[in-house]
Design an enzyme around this catalytic site. Structure first.
Site, PDB file in Angstrom:
ATOM      1  N   GLU B  39      52.214  42.437  36.881  1.00 13.85           N
ATOM      2  CA  GLU B  39      52.558  43.569  37.764  1.00 13.85           C
ATOM      3  C   GLU B  39      53.309  43.129  39.022  1.00 13.85           C
ATOM      4  OE1 GLU B  39      49.877  45.838  40.029  1.00 13.85           O
ATOM      5  OE2 GLU B  39      49.038  44.094  41.009  1.00 13.85           O
ATOM      6  N   HIS B  68      51.185  48.518  40.383  1.00 13.49           N
ATOM      7  CA  HIS B  68      52.629  48.409  40.606  1.00 13.49           C
ATOM      8  C   HIS B  68      53.446  48.603  39.324  1.00 13.49           C
ATOM      9  CE1 HIS B  68      52.034  47.264  44.724  1.00 13.49           C
ATOM     10  NE2 HIS B  68      51.311  46.231  44.416  1.00 13.49           N
ATOM     11  N   HIS B 151      42.141  46.498  36.235  1.00 14.02           N
ATOM     12  CA  HIS B 151      42.886  46.263  37.461  1.00 14.02           C
ATOM     13  C   HIS B 151      42.285  47.133  38.568  1.00 14.02           C
ATOM     14  CE1 HIS B 151      46.526  44.579  39.254  1.00 14.02           C
ATOM     15  NE2 HIS B 151      46.617  45.695  39.951  1.00 14.02           N
TER      16      HIS B 151
HETATM   17 FE   LIG Z   1      47.536  45.350  41.864  1.00 15.51          FE
HETATM   18 FE   LIG Z   2      48.666  42.116  41.698  1.00 16.75          FE
END
Ligand SMILES: [Fe+2]
Ligand SMILES: [Fe+2]
Ligand SMILES: [Fe+2]
Ligand SMILES: [Fe+2]
Ligand SMILES: [Fe+2]
Ligand SMILES: [Fe+2]
Ligand SMILES: [Fe+2]
Ligand SMILES: [Fe+2]
Lengths: 260, 260, 260, 260
Positions: B39, B68, B151
């Protein structure tokens, strides 16, 4: 003293509202001084020397900022040199600019303070402790008229701050949410208060930016570039009248569409 | 099955770590498959087709993303067409890309799932409800080895999620904080767990970006552009070994400096 | 000087870990002084005089706190009177307690500072500006050994803070996330650093509280009362060794299960 | 159809406003139906069977909730059994209660939907995707009048949501901030919109709670128990008039002090 305060000016559309509406409002409302929040004046994010000068030229006497104060590094020298623009006083000491300005209004002086809330926003020091020391300092200088632009998100923090400064400043005017609230009033000890004065820019967007990219982020979480909208331009603000001792006599909302 | 998972690859420094270290680690650790979080691969924010291909070429079999994921609109077509890269499955339906991938590893299949936490981060649907439906779907397809890249920011959400999927996935590996945690273990029902595998990039910065701009923001609140750092490059990851039934046999941390 | 620092002690299970493990660790690790974070000592939220005394009796010399410092009004007098317990120094001036303590350790003195981060957490002043003035004040008093418990959520803030104080304090130890990180090291200018020392309490829960109510909140958003868990108790901490000039010689992680 | 919507009722003071003002307002405004937000009805946090019944008895036809919907476990059975009270539809499936209600209003039916924002607040699914499926479902049932209580913090999310549902629901009324906004209007495609209808309770407090504990938290960060205030009670709401096709004809703000 009659003070016209203009809410967050967003982009070229907001600046046009100021250029075309402030001179007329100033005269119609018999305003002695105009203060405006310019944190979104430059393409929606921050302010530049050029956009600030445009606002001064249009009749703004003092400009305030907010969480976007430092968004444009090219403006730091200007923030340092121009005394009529203020950024949150509770931002770090040693950062560009200053947290308050004192301007002459007729025979009187008006202090304009800018403070940033800390609920959902960031600052370097609590606005509550900071305002105490600023008020003390300005009282020492004999300034009787104090206007606070309290740039904050949470209504709880804004309402609490209003009560906290009631009787100690002439006006505590909220900015940042870009939507005018309907709770304007003079608090019992004499401070004109409103939770948010609202925005100056295109009401046809999402708090000043074009609808499409704003909706795209909510709907798809994709990365759409935000741009100020030109659709349905309005100026939002308030008119505060103070008495000789600095207490507020009245506060009324201003909401003016730009004839298009 | 021996799975090497590589934590958030930050910028060119992180990609260099992958290029120079993954082939050697793959062989030394006898990894059958390499999964990596990309990411931050493109200049620290998001991924592009070019940077993704560089990581595939360096030996990554599947790439995961995170908050992201959609930072680069130029990559949306690539996310749609490349089946070996996954973005959070609980991002909006209809947004670019997909939330899981299934790859062949020898005679077996490995499903790689990407999910995003919702404490201090945003998603379109709760990762808890989402993982239930993904697990059901993959079990229906007879896939026994499932690896989740969770995440997320808050340790509470990550630890709770680990317990929630324990026994139902082979590995639940946290990403996003860029600092490796020391709590790796196989949970009682057979899921390899770690709160965060850490980052692949310059340890001499602030979670992968240059120290100066990062400190400037904290100290002055001014707007400094973040850039990946090249200082003191390390690869962080974990090696997970699974059994034939998909349960984890072991998890061990990997932390390898790039000889410079 | 050899300093044992014990991470966030959660509830009665965490206090039991301290009672049963600290004496043995103190002797086995030849620790000269024991500092422990007690913000969750009383039933998981805050500290009371009784729970603090229990920890002092078990061999803790100084206690630190965090965002839960003021959770128990019945403890405010105790925080004011007991010099060996500190709450974040960047909490409001005039609030209960103090922000640092100086204790004698053999011929030397050790200052223990507590500071709270402001990313995802609240404080009254920036920890960066605050630590500058505290360091100056303690240097003036000739104190050479300074230990900072930096109680913060975001890894970016913690890593940046570590770099910021590197060479100016003996140790900068992160707390609050309740999960030990694997990034302990002596930074180049001599400060022992770790992003989080982890928690002392039941590893079988969710960062110290029982799994069921924690999961209920994530899964159903219903209001389940959080309680510390007794399951699988561990003590997490670090041992820091300093040199005569106050610089760190080493830092090593401590993770000790309570034999049950 | 003329719909009176009453904003977040806070504690006994708010309930008294409803008891004493709603019957009169209902008749004076010729309202056909009264909908009220009750998420703060029980001592400021959540609702109970007793406080809900008090509000029904006072003339409320449907009650909505918000982020405090599940604050009182003793109310879960009531939320399951009482069809005239709704909690956010985008809270987890399987949690107590339901997300919308359909009531008869004369010959017509009115659907009341409750949705929670996700900026600075939590939900299990995006309100944008959720409202699409609810609208489709209600259209299938032939319901033409839909009122959404969109309980959210950020003005950006609320304004964007208004545009998103414009022309598809009769009214999109914001709640949660407890301060009435001055932006009420019928959007171009026929949806009555206001960012926040404001609160029903003591205006002399901080968004409904006593000033002293609210200020204590901001000033000292100490743990003061929040309690609803009785000072200066007001009812805030809006009156929406719809046409036969479900489109809005008008929206006007209601702000009524309780004579004391
Ligand atoms: Fe992140
Ligand atoms: Fe990251
Ligand atoms: Fe702002
Ligand atoms: Fe603004
Ligand atoms: Fe904490
Ligand atoms: Fe803690
Ligand atoms: Fe609410
Ligand atoms: Fe509310």
């Amino acid at each position: 003293m009659r003070i016209l305060f203009v809410g967050d000016i967003v982009g070229s559309c907001g600046r046009r509202c100021v250029r075309e509406l402030v001179p007329e409002l100033r005269s119609r409302l018999a305003a002695d001084v105009v203060v405006a929040n310019a944190e979104n004046a430059a393409a929606g994010l921050g302010v530049t020397e050029r956009t600030a000068r445009e606002l001064f030229d249009a009749g703004c006497d003092v400009l305030t900022l907010g969480n976007h104060a430092f968004r444009r590094p090219e403006s730091y020298d200007f923030l340092d040199s121009e005394e009529r623009i203020v950024r949150p006083a509770n931002f770090p000491r040693g950062s560009p600019g200053r947290g308050h300005a004192v301007v002459a209004v007729g025979e009187e002086r008006l202090a304009v303070l800018n403070l940033c809330g800390t609920v959902f926003l960031e600052a370097a020091r609590s606005p509550f402790a900071e305002v105490d020391s600023l008020i003390a300092q300005l009282r020492d200088q004999g300034v009787r008229h104090l206007l606070v632009d309290f740039h904050a998100e949470a209504t709880s923090e804004k309402v609490a701050f209003g009560w906290y400064v009631d009787g100690r400043v002439s006006a505590c005017l909220g900015t940042h949410t870009h939507v005018q609230t309907a709770d304007e009033r003079v608090l019992p000890a004499g401070t004109a208060y409103i939770t948010d004065v609202g925005m100056t820019g295109g009401r046809g967007g999402v708090i000043g930016v074009r609808r499409e990219p704003a909706l795209e982020r909510f709907l798809r979480m994709t990365y759409a570039r935000f741009e100020p909208t030109d659709e349905d331009p309005w100026l939002h603000g308030v008119l505060v009248e103070t008495k000789g001792d600095g207490r507020a006599r009245s506060i009324e909302r201003v909401a003016a569409p730009l004839a298009t």
